[in-house]
Structures are given as structure tokens and as C-alpha cells.
Write a protein that holds these residues in place. Sequence first.
Motif, PDB file in Angstrom:
ATOM      1  N   VAL B  42       6.136 -24.511 -47.675  1.00 18.07           N
ATOM      2  CA  VAL B  42       5.979 -23.369 -46.765  1.00 18.07           C
ATOM      3  C   VAL B  42       4.734 -22.572 -47.141  1.00 18.07           C
ATOM      4  O   VAL B  42       3.881 -22.260 -46.294  1.00 18.07           O
ATOM      5  N   VAL B  43       4.609 -22.265 -48.445  1.00 19.38           N
ATOM      6  CA  VAL B  43       3.473 -21.444 -48.892  1.00 19.38           C
ATOM      7  C   VAL B  43       2.165 -22.192 -48.660  1.00 19.38           C
ATOM      8  O   VAL B  43       1.189 -21.634 -48.139  1.00 19.38           O
ATOM      9  N   ILE B  46       1.092 -22.200 -45.005  1.00 22.84           N
ATOM     10  CA  ILE B  46       0.524 -20.918 -44.575  1.00 22.84           C
ATOM     11  C   ILE B  46      -0.886 -20.757 -45.145  1.00 22.84           C
ATOM     12  O   ILE B  46      -1.824 -20.373 -44.434  1.00 22.84           O
ATOM     13  N   VAL B  47      -1.047 -21.103 -46.446  1.00 17.89           N
ATOM     14  CA  VAL B  47      -2.383 -21.015 -47.052  1.00 17.89           C
ATOM     15  C   VAL B  47      -3.351 -21.924 -46.300  1.00 17.89           C
ATOM     16  O   VAL B  47      -4.474 -21.521 -45.964  1.00 17.89           O
ATOM     17  N   PHE B  49      -3.234 -23.016 -43.193  1.00 16.22           N
ATOM     18  CA  PHE B  49      -3.537 -22.518 -41.849  1.00 16.22           C
ATOM     19  C   PHE B  49      -4.541 -21.367 -41.914  1.00 16.22           C
ATOM     20  O   PHE B  49      -5.511 -21.327 -41.148  1.00 16.22           O
ATOM     21  N   ILE B  50      -4.299 -20.433 -42.852  1.00 10.42           N
ATOM     22  CA  ILE B  50      -5.205 -19.282 -42.956  1.00 10.42           C
ATOM     23  C   ILE B  50      -6.588 -19.749 -43.420  1.00 10.42           C
ATOM     24  O   ILE B  50      -7.611 -19.291 -42.915  1.00 10.42           O
ATOM     25  N   LEU B  51      -6.604 -20.702 -44.355  1.00  9.24           N
ATOM     26  CA  LEU B  51      -7.880 -21.228 -44.847  1.00  9.24           C
ATOM     27  C   LEU B  51      -8.661 -21.888 -43.709  1.00  9.24           C
ATOM     28  O   LEU B  51      -9.865 -21.671 -43.555  1.00  9.24           O
ATOM     29  N   HIS B  53      -8.466 -21.224 -40.557  1.00 10.05           N
ATOM     30  CA  HIS B  53      -8.993 -20.188 -39.677  1.00 10.05           C
ATOM     31  C   HIS B  53     -10.153 -19.438 -40.318  1.00 10.05           C
ATOM     32  O   HIS B  53     -11.120 -19.093 -39.653  1.00 10.05           O
ATOM     33  N   ALA B  54     -10.021 -19.190 -41.644  1.00  9.01           N
ATOM     34  CA  ALA B  54     -11.096 -18.454 -42.334  1.00  9.01           C
ATOM     35  C   ALA B  54     -12.393 -19.253 -42.284  1.00  9.01           C
ATOM     36  O   ALA B  54     -13.480 -18.694 -42.135  1.00  9.01           O
ATOM     37  N   LEU B  55     -12.280 -20.586 -42.384  1.00  5.73           N
ATOM     38  CA  LEU B  55     -13.485 -21.422 -42.381  1.00  5.73           C
ATOM     39  C   LEU B  55     -14.068 -21.558 -40.977  1.00  5.73           C
ATOM     40  O   LEU B  55     -15.264 -21.744 -40.819  1.00  5.73           O
TER      41      LEU B  55
END
Lengths: 290, 149
Positions: B42-43, B46-47, B49-51, B53-55
Motif C-alpha cells: 500500500v505504502v 502511494i509513493v 503514484f506520487i513519484l 506525478h512529481a516527475l
Amino acid sequence: MQKARSRPAGQEIEQQVRQSPRRKLLVGLGRGFGGALIFGLPMLMTMEMWWLGFYVDRFRLALLLILNVPLLILLSHHAGFEETTRWHDDLRDVAVAYAIGIVASVVVLAVFGVVTFAMPADEIVGKVALQSVPASIGALLGRSQLGGSKVEPSEGTEQVNYASELFLMAVGALFLSLNVAPTEEMVLISYKMTGWHALALIALSIFLMHAFVYALEFAGSDPSLPPETPWWSAFLRFTVTGYAIALLISLYALWTFGRTDDVALMPVLMSMVVLAFPAAIGAAAARLIL
Amino acid sequence: MGQKRQRSMKSGAAQQTPKHDESRSKKPHALEWVVGGLSALVVLAIVGFILYHALNTAAMKPELRVLVEQVEATDNGFRVDFRAVNGSDVTAAGVEIEGRIERDAQTIETSGVTIDYIPAHSGQRGGLLFSRDPSRYRLRLVAKGYTDP
């Protein structure tokens, strides 16, 4: 500090009042109200919580109120007003705690002028019902915490003990996330952050949790973490699991307060990460404090 | 200080209560590894997905559109329900929505509202109130401005 001093005093009082059942009941109720106020006041004095009382989705509010019952029952089983051995004792304690939470919320909101007779019943009930959830948790914990006793891990099988550890973490996470989830700052912070900020916050949350769970844990006193446990074992079984619990509890709190409606996945994840920060601290602290 | 107190309390509690860890085996149960593994998934998801998007997010500005959902007669006028949509990767704050009723290119009535936040790729619903029937004239809904949150 104050707590440390009150502990022996609390035990003395416990011995004195054992002679008179009526005084024992009154002291217990007093502790319950004390706990309800300590835990509930931050939320009773937050205006977003008043507004949520009338605009929060009624189905979600009802779900929160219903879920609070098994939560209180399990909590009472772990940390009840007194050592409970039978389930109907837990049920009675839960009913009393819920009632104390409701009465404390009504009294404080009425004194603040936030709840008046001029308001429609729906608004009054909504405001009180929302506040009664944290207040009832406080009432239940107040009687055990202010009374000087400590939550003992249940003497069950290994799986039950592990589940009870996770449950206590979930309660801590729920409690701190309920405290801050209704405020506008939660979403505002997530809008100010970029994805990189969020990743840094995830790393910080997990690091702090691990420091709480493992490093600060008195080695040897916790049967689930013997001193020879390798760090990665505790990290995976408690820290990462606790953080995942904090994330899910955060999502539940955001959904309950309508912060996820018509919002895309990325902003929801960002506010989850923001809210999971206090939730993670709450989860880790619950294992130490409760 | 606090840490010390915590420790002494812990050891005190340990002395008072009989130890019940002798019965336990030292090795954690398989269930704990399963739960730990699922949590790690799970963690990491999420990491990840956010990574991602951040890239893949360039610095950009909000793209706001206002869509009319329905027009309804009320007791003292007319209500236009709208949904303001932000199609960009950044959040817009304090979005001012203005509604105009025009007749022959002349504005005969305006109405407005401010939306606190419209998150990235998300929407926010609201309503504008008019005294004239917007469906008999030309109705325009526009976003007039915003701030960065």
C-alpha cells in the motif's frame, strides 16, 4: 510530569474508594468527564467541527457513530473503566462512556452558545453527535488513564496480541486524525505541497514512527519486540503496517468529512499523506501511552 | 525527560504484572509478515503514484472552466447550478465565478460567487442566483480570477 505524580495518588484513591461503591461510581464518572473534556475540547472549540455538524453527509455521520460502538467495545476490552472479563461489562462501560461523551458535548456546546434552542433539531443533533465520538473515546480512556492504570496487552494468542497492537495504533491514528481532519488547513497544506514535498513527508512520518515504535520502546518490556529483533523485522511488522493504517484511517476521516468529493486521485493522496503525518504520530504514541 | 518517565513507567508496569511472554515463541507469526507485506505494498503504491506525478508535472497554471448543469426557477428568481472544473495539475484558490445575462450583447444582470479551492483535475459545484430567467436570454458563466493556494 503531572501524570507521573498523579499515578500513585490515583492508586491511593482507588484503594480508599473501594470501601464505598457509591463514591467509586462518582469518581469513575468524574474521571470519565475529565477524559471527555481533555480529549474533546480541541474539537469542541473548532468551528469547522460545528459546521460539519450540519453539513456532513448524514449517512457518513451515522456510519461514524455506528463504527464508534465496536471501537469503544474493543477499547474498553483493552483499557476499560475496570478490568472487564465479560462482554456485557464492556457493553455497559461503552454505553456509559458514550453517554458521558454526549452529555459533555451538549453542556460545552450549549455554554459556548454554539447550540441553542432556536436551532433546528437536525443541526443540534448533528453537532452533538459528531462531537460525541472523540468525547466518548476520551471518556473511556479517561477513566483508565486518569485512574493510574495502564492498558495491558490482551493475554491471548500471538495473532490476537498482534491484532490488538494494530487496533491500538488504529485508535491513536483515528483520534489524532479526527482532531485535525475537519480543519481547512489539512487540504490547504496539501495544496501548497508538491509531489516531492509529499514524498519527503512520507519519509519523515515513517522515520518518526519507527523511532517511536522501535528505538524509544523500552527494549525487553514489550513482549512483541524482544531485544534481539532485527530492525527490519520491527520495521515491516509494526512501522510500515502502522503507517499503512494511518493512511487508511486518514482516507476514512477525509471521506467522512466530505474532503474527497469530486476530487481527483492525486489531491486525495496528497491530503491523505498530510493527514497521515499526525495520524502516524498518534498511532505510534498510542502504543507507548495506552 | 519525557522519554525517561515513559521508561520508568514501563518498567514499573512490567514489574507489577506477571510476565506472560514465556509462553510465546520468539518467532513472529506468518500472519504478521502477510500484514506487513500488504502494508508495504500500500505504502509503495502511494509513493510510486506520487513519484510518477512529481516527475511528470511541469510547473503550470490552473485551467478553469465553468459548466452550467441546470437552470431552475426558485421562489424569488432563478438558480443556475454550475460545476467549476480545474483541468490542470495545480490547485486554484479563491476562484471568482461570474455569471452574466446578456441581451443583444448588453449585460442586463450579473451575479457572482467565490470558490475557496478547486484542486487539480477536480471540480466544485455551486449556484448563482438571478432575478431574470437566464434561459430566455444569453447566459455566460466565466472564471474571473484565482490565487495560488
